[in-house]
Design an enzyme around this catalytic site. Structure first.
Site, mmCIF file in Angstrom:
data_model
loop_
_atom_site.group_PDB
_atom_site.id
_atom_site.type_symbol
_atom_site.label_atom_id
_atom_site.label_comp_id
_atom_site.label_asym_id
_atom_site.label_seq_id
_atom_site.Cartn_x
_atom_site.Cartn_y
_atom_site.Cartn_z
ATOM 1 N N ASN A 74 -1.436 7.101 10.703
ATOM 2 C CA ASN A 74 -0.687 5.904 11.090
ATOM 3 C C ASN A 74 0.615 6.195 11.811
ATOM 4 O O ASN A 74 1.253 5.280 12.335
ATOM 5 C CB ASN A 74 -0.414 5.034 9.858
ATOM 6 C CG ASN A 74 -1.699 4.544 9.219
ATOM 7 O OD1 ASN A 74 -2.800 4.791 9.716
ATOM 8 N ND2 ASN A 74 -1.578 3.847 8.113
ATOM 9 N N HIS A 99 -12.484 9.518 9.100
ATOM 10 C CA HIS A 99 -11.233 9.308 9.815
ATOM 11 C C HIS A 99 -10.766 10.555 10.556
ATOM 12 O O HIS A 99 -9.856 10.481 11.372
ATOM 13 C CB HIS A 99 -10.161 8.876 8.817
ATOM 14 C CG HIS A 99 -9.291 7.752 9.287
ATOM 15 N ND1 HIS A 99 -9.628 6.891 10.316
ATOM 16 C CD2 HIS A 99 -8.060 7.335 8.850
ATOM 17 C CE1 HIS A 99 -8.661 6.002 10.483
ATOM 18 N NE2 HIS A 99 -7.697 6.252 9.622
ATOM 19 N N TYR A 119 -8.740 15.652 3.402
ATOM 20 C CA TYR A 119 -9.294 14.771 4.438
ATOM 21 C C TYR A 119 -10.246 15.481 5.392
ATOM 22 O O TYR A 119 -10.778 14.848 6.303
ATOM 23 C CB TYR A 119 -8.146 14.140 5.233
ATOM 24 C CG TYR A 119 -7.180 13.376 4.367
ATOM 25 C CD1 TYR A 119 -7.530 12.146 3.821
ATOM 26 C CD2 TYR A 119 -5.924 13.899 4.059
ATOM 27 C CE1 TYR A 119 -6.649 11.439 3.004
ATOM 28 C CE2 TYR A 119 -5.035 13.211 3.251
ATOM 29 C CZ TYR A 119 -5.410 11.985 2.731
ATOM 30 O OH TYR A 119 -4.529 11.292 1.926
#
Length: 195
Positions: free
Chosen positions: A82, A35, A30
């Site tokens: 999250n 994000h 990532y």
């Protein structure tokens, strides 16, 4: 391992440690995706102020130092986006008083690439990392630095989109947002009262 430097700083200055959180997902996969703009801001602050954001506490990587004359704890949650609140809430309870001095840098799909905005409180606007923070903190009163990543043409492409890297054409805008976020952190910390 606890962030002993932050603990000592908190004792030395009567508890006035500001917590700077960058939201993102852990892992090489990532790195530098849309994000993970929040992580990129923390990395930029760490480089500028020579902080090592490597110590583990409350499911986060932490680094301590001084920015604009303030003691800070820089945080990269390691719980995935999250569940960011699960990592951040224990740190806020330990170092802050009801979220005072908490600054959160994050991506925002509702803003065009290159747009950056400051928000003092309010809802999550669909951002699951912010939603998790609000739920775990039981408060929406904290400063957010929102950095635009744009959005895909179709709603069913959102997950793949936010987990993709910026395009070559967007690289300059990405760097500008990171630099602006660093400047805003410095400005917020220079304020007479905690942000």
């Amino acid at each position: 391992m606890y962030c002993d430097g932050a603990s000592a700083a908190r004792r030395d200055c009567g508890g006035c440690v500001n917590v700077i959180v960058g939201l993102g997902n852990p892992g090489q996969r990532y790195r530098h995706t849309r994000h993970n703009l929040g992580f990129d801001v923390i990395d930029a602050l760490a480089e500028r102020y020579r902080m090592a954001v490597r110590q583990r506490e409350a499911e986060a990587l932490c680094g301590t130092g001084q920015i604009s004359g303030r003691q800070v704890l820089c945080v990269k949650p390691q719980t995935y986006m999250n569940a960011s609140g699960q990592s951040v809430a224990p740190l806020v309870r330990r170092y802050l008083h009801q979220g005072e001095g908490l600054i959160v840098a994050h991506d925002d799909i509702d803003l065009p690439v290159g747009t950056i905005k400051l928000k003092r409180q309010g809802g999550d606007a669909g951002h699951l990392g912010i939603r998790s923070l609000i739920a775990w903190l039981d408060s929406d009163v904290f400063t957010r630095i929102r950095m635009g990543i744009g959005k895909p043409a179709r709603k069913d492409e959102v997950v793949d989109y936010v987990l993709s890297p910026f395009t070559a054409e967007e690289a300059e805008a990405r760097q500008m947002m990171i630099a602006q976020a660093v400047t805003w952190v410095e400005t917020l910390l220079k304020a007479p009262r905690q942000p």
